[in-house]
Design a protein around this motif. Structure first.
Motif, PDB file in Angstrom:
ATOM      1  N   LEU A  26      22.611  10.756  12.388  1.00 24.69           N
ATOM      2  CA  LEU A  26      22.938  12.178  12.521  1.00 24.69           C
ATOM      3  C   LEU A  26      23.915  12.600  11.411  1.00 24.69           C
ATOM      4  N   GLN A  27      24.905  11.761  11.158  1.00 18.00           N
ATOM      5  CA  GLN A  27      25.899  12.076  10.137  1.00 18.00           C
ATOM      6  C   GLN A  27      25.285  12.071   8.740  1.00 18.00           C
ATOM      7  N   GLU A  28      24.431  11.099   8.473  1.00 16.14           N
ATOM      8  CA  GLU A  28      23.767  11.029   7.164  1.00 16.14           C
ATOM      9  C   GLU A  28      22.824  12.210   6.962  1.00 16.14           C
ATOM     10  N   LEU A  29      22.136  12.603   8.030  1.00 15.77           N
ATOM     11  CA  LEU A  29      21.243  13.763   7.960  1.00 15.77           C
ATOM     12  C   LEU A  29      22.047  15.031   7.654  1.00 15.77           C
ATOM     13  N   ALA A  30      23.215  15.148   8.273  1.00 13.58           N
ATOM     14  CA  ALA A  30      24.072  16.321   8.058  1.00 13.58           C
ATOM     15  C   ALA A  30      24.509  16.420   6.596  1.00 13.58           C
ATOM     16  N   THR A  31      24.920  15.305   6.016  1.00 13.32           N
ATOM     17  CA  THR A  31      25.342  15.301   4.609  1.00 13.32           C
ATOM     18  C   THR A  31      24.172  15.637   3.692  1.00 13.32           C
ATOM     19  N   TYR A  32      23.023  15.062   3.988  1.00 11.38           N
ATOM     20  CA  TYR A  32      21.829  15.337   3.181  1.00 11.38           C
ATOM     21  C   TYR A  32      21.491  16.822   3.234  1.00 11.38           C
ATOM     22  N   HIS A  33      21.547  17.400   4.431  1.00  9.76           N
ATOM     23  CA  HIS A  33      21.218  18.820   4.601  1.00  9.76           C
ATOM     24  C   HIS A  33      22.255  19.699   3.910  1.00  9.76           C
ATOM     25  N   ARG A  34      23.520  19.302   4.017  1.00 13.81           N
ATOM     26  CA  ARG A  34      24.590  20.067   3.364  1.00 13.81           C
ATOM     27  C   ARG A  34      24.340  20.160   1.857  1.00 13.81           C
ATOM     28  N   ASN A  35      23.856  19.077   1.255  1.00 19.47           N
ATOM     29  CA  ASN A  35      23.586  19.057  -0.178  1.00 19.47           C
ATOM     30  C   ASN A  35      22.242  19.701  -0.523  1.00 19.47           C
ATOM     31  N   HIS A  36      21.352  19.753   0.448  1.00 16.04           N
ATOM     32  CA  HIS A  36      20.063  20.420   0.259  1.00 16.04           C
ATOM     33  C   HIS A  36      20.245  21.938   0.170  1.00 16.04           C
TER      34      HIS A  36
END
Length: 424
Positions: A77-87
């Motif tokens: 969940l945390q990794e997905l959040a960071t990826y989305h933040r940069n997307h």
């Protein structure tokens, strides 16, 4: 499944749920674990209630092709959040501090949303789960995201900054909060300053209260800082005009009448004004946003009930915020003042000393009626009415009702002193 693939799935089903009691159609259910529950056990239930997919980390609960197995659901969940933040293209403002985080976050959002499409932390979802959920609420057209970060121990803010990767940051203050986890006031300063450490090491912008000596010293040699002050003219100047009974201030000759009590809310307003100016929000829109903002959720709310004028500040408490609330209440113009204050939690070995200090201050301020509630207050030396539990207070007030007048109610969240409203 890679994070890239999971993110593509998230874009197709952009609703996250971590509680099967709140499942929405076509959401992604993340089966988080806690001390007393295992979300994996609810994965099939989530699908039955309409979830599009479930993300689990125990193979035994893989029941269909709509179940996605990973090594660690929380980490995913945390990794997905960071990826989305940069997307997404949104600029991210991070926010922490001992007191006033949520009020400041809401003021900032009120101001900046006058010009930009924003998202902000909902409520106080500011921990290792709440921060990722906030980042995942960023939309393709979001321009600015305001992310609140809470912490009760060292390295937590550092961890949340690494997830969030903020472009800007602000620390409201350094106070006596979560002393047990941080290991004292110096530990609080060190822990909260992890946000400065992240921002300065990544050459990002820092907003600061230049009247706060700790902030000023820590950022003395850093060049990418934007500050406000009541007196230092190298920063954006804002005047404190007084309390009437709410905070009144002035920026660039424009008077702003807030709906916030307590001088402690002045820097919270200043931070929102400063960020509005930085992002080119017109001053008249900044004024409108701040003047329209009303505190909610037991945070410095002004209420009237059954002949009482009530300052309800029962969302949380620590020695710093308690002292500020009591001193502000003492300065208010009212003939009959009563206070009901509850225990302050997470103070560790300093608990007895800090509660005694607050009781001594209360005696100096000379209120008409004082009621202390909770095991910590019950254990100190004082001539005030003290009650070991809320039920004891309730029983007393039902037999001897409080004199009508002005009343302050404040305590830590676990005390839930807003229940006093039901017995007035």
């Amino acid at each position: 499944m890679t994070i890239e693939e999971l993110h593509a799935l998230f874009l197709a089903y952009p609703k996250i749920c971590t509680d099967t009691r709140k499942i929405s159609e076509n959401c992604l259910f993340f089966a988080l674990k806690g001390p007393n529950f295992n979300g994996n056990a609810f994965a099939q239930d989530a699908l039955d209630k309409g979830a599009a997919f479930t993300i689990i980390d125990e193979e035994a609960f893989s029941t269909s092709d709509k179940t996605i197995l990973c090594q660690d659901v929380l980490k995913t969940l945390q990794e997905l959040a960071t990826y989305h933040r940069n997307h997404c293209k949104a600029k991210v403002i991070s926010l922490t501090g001992s007191n006033g985080k949520t009020t400041t976050k809401e003021l900032i959002n009120s101001v900046i949303s006058k010009k930009y499409k924003t998202i902000a932390t909902q409520g106080n979802l500011n921990n290792h789960i709440g921060v990722p959920l906030t980042l995942l609420s960023i939309k393709e057209d979001t321009e600015i995201a305001i992310v609140e970060m809470g912490a009760n121990h060292q390295k937590e803010i550092e961890f949340l900054c690494n997830i969030t990767q903020p472009d800007f940051g602000y620390i409201t203050n350094f106070g006596k909060a979560h002393l047990e986890g941080f290991g004292g006031v110096e530990g609080v300063i060190k822990g909260k300053s992890e946000m400065y450490d992240y921002l300065t090491s990544h050459n990002k912008y820092v907003f600061l209260n230049a009247d706060d000596q700790i902030q000023k010293e820590k950022l003395d040699s850093y060049t990418k800082k934007i500050g406000f002050s009541t007196s230092d003219h190298q920063y954006y100047n804002i005047k404190f005009l007084g309390i009437d009974p709410y905070v009144v201030l002035e920026a660039e000759g424009t008077r702003i009448n807030t709906q916030l009590i307590g001088k402690y809310n002045f820097p919270n307003c200043c931070a929102a004004i400063l960020m509005g100016k930085y992002f080119n929000v017109p001053l008249q829109d900044i004024k409108l946003a701040i003047e329209a903002y009303q505190p909610q959720n037991n945070r410095s709310q002004i209420l009237s009930k059954n002949g009482f004028n009530i300052v309800l500040d029962a969302y949380n408490a620590n020695p710093t915020s308690m002292k500020a609330a009591l001193e502000n209440f003492a300065s208010m113009d009212s003939s009959q003042k009563s206070i009901i204050i509850g225990d302050m939690f997470e103070l560790g070995t300093t608990a007895s000393e800090e509660h005694q200090t607050i009781a001594d201050l209360t005696e100096e301020l000379k209120f008409d009626n004082v009621y202390l509630v909770g095991e910590n207050f019950f254990g100190i030396k004082t001539s005030f009415n003290k009650f070991k539990s809320f039920d004891d207070l309730k029983e007393h007030l039902e037999k001897k009702p409080l004199e009508k007048g002005t009343l302050l109610i404040k305590g830590s969240r676990g005390m839930a002193l807003e229940r006093v409203l039901d017995i007035l």
